[in-house]
Design an enzyme around this catalytic site. Structure first.
Site, PDB file in Angstrom:
ATOM      1  CG  ASP A  46      -7.519  -1.707 -23.957  1.00 54.96           C
ATOM      2  OD1 ASP A  46      -8.829  -2.168 -24.432  1.00 54.96           O
ATOM      3  OD2 ASP A  46      -6.772  -2.502 -23.627  1.00 54.96           O
ATOM      4  CD  GLU A  63       0.809  -4.278  10.939  1.00 54.47           C
ATOM      5  OE1 GLU A  63       1.028  -3.241  10.841  1.00 54.47           O
ATOM      6  OE2 GLU A  63       0.028  -5.022  11.244  1.00 54.47           O
ATOM      7  NE  ARG A  80      -6.317  -6.549 -21.597  1.00 52.98           N
ATOM      8  CZ  ARG A  80      -6.656  -5.739 -22.401  1.00 52.98           C
ATOM      9  NH1 ARG A  80      -5.852  -4.535 -22.883  1.00 52.98           N
ATOM     10  NH2 ARG A  80      -7.840  -5.871 -23.200  1.00 52.98           N
ATOM     11  N   PRO A 125       0.813  -1.186   0.075  1.00 47.88           N
ATOM     12  CG  PRO A 125      -0.086  -0.868   2.220  1.00 47.88           C
ATOM     13  CD  PRO A 125       0.685  -2.077   1.239  1.00 47.88           C
TER      14      PRO A 125
END
Length: 248
Positions: free
Chosen positions: A172, A119, A157, A92
């Site tokens: 895209d 953690e 992809r 994160p």
């Protein structure tokens, strides 16, 4: 052929993902090769322990450096001495993932994904093993596996020959800097809801202009932040001015 290795404590999570749809076809076409490694197998602890309490105290457990160091080193081949693999930590605290990053990673020959739990990681993993720290968004998941799946799908992809239509990844959303334009198919009139005249006109120039305009309109309406530093041509600037005036 691109090589993708995943380090995970839960390797069976990837069975369905790598065995279906585009990711499966990409491997069958020889564009990519996957392997998922349980880095618990590299623990030098007789109980297979991969985590421990953090120095200084605190809640939660921290992944030890030894199993991850040894697992990554085992995946680096002799041929990669001149070009090391990209080792990606799902975290994160990492760089926010984007289509630009996907295109960058798609140019690599070997990607290693490290999926953590608990953690966090011993800081020495970040400092001496990892080349990239990536976050797929500002939210917390149980582990890095789902994030790795998202990134792998978006990268594979883009590999040559993976998609049936070579123009597909180019068109895209985000690849052009805009969101993708709306799509329609048969019937041309469904319950009184009609396909735009431009798309059934047979006029390719008119169709391309419609797609360009609607792509810009959708971006303006849904993700105006994408237009903040975007250089627009004269026609696009005119459309944008008209839409802004309509809002006032």
């Amino acid at each position: 052929m691109m090589k993708i290795d995943v380090l995970s404590l839960f390797p069976s999570m990837f069975n369905g993902v790598f065995g279906e749809s585009i990711l499966k076809k990409a491997q069958e076409k020889g564009a990519v090769q996957y392997s998922v490694v349980n880095f618990r197998d590299f623990s030098d602890n007789k109980h297979g322990q991969v985590d421990d309490y953090p120095y200084g105290g605190g809640a939660g457990m921290v992944l030890k450096p030894q199993p991850i160091f040894d697992a990554v080193e085992s995946l680096s081949t002799a041929e990669e001495q001149n070009k090391k693999p990209r080792v990606i930590l799902l975290c994160p605290q990492g760089e926010r993932y984007s289509q630009t990053k996907a295109e960058e990673l798609a140019e690599e020959d070997h990607l290693i994904f490290v999926c953590g739990h608990y953690e966090g990681y011993d800081e020495r993993v970040r400092e001496h093993v990892v080349t990239d720290e990536i976050s797929i968004g500002d939210f917390v998941l149980t582990g890095g596996e789902l994030g790795a799946m998202v990134i792998i799908d978006s990268v594979v992809r883009l590999l040559p020959g993976v998609l049936g239509n070579e123009d597909s990844p180019v068109l895209d959303s985000f690849s052009s800097g805009f969101l993708e334009h709306p799509h329609y198919t048969r019937p041309a009139d469904f319950r009184g809801m009609k396909v735009p005249d431009e798309l059934i006109s047979g006029n390719h120039k008119l169709i391309e202009e419609w797609r360009e305009r609607e792509s810009l309109r959708r971006t303006f309406e849904r993700r105006p932040d994408l237009l903040e530093d975007k250089e627009l041509n004269e026609r696009q600037q005119k459309w944008l001015k008209e839409w802004k005036n309509d809002r006032n």
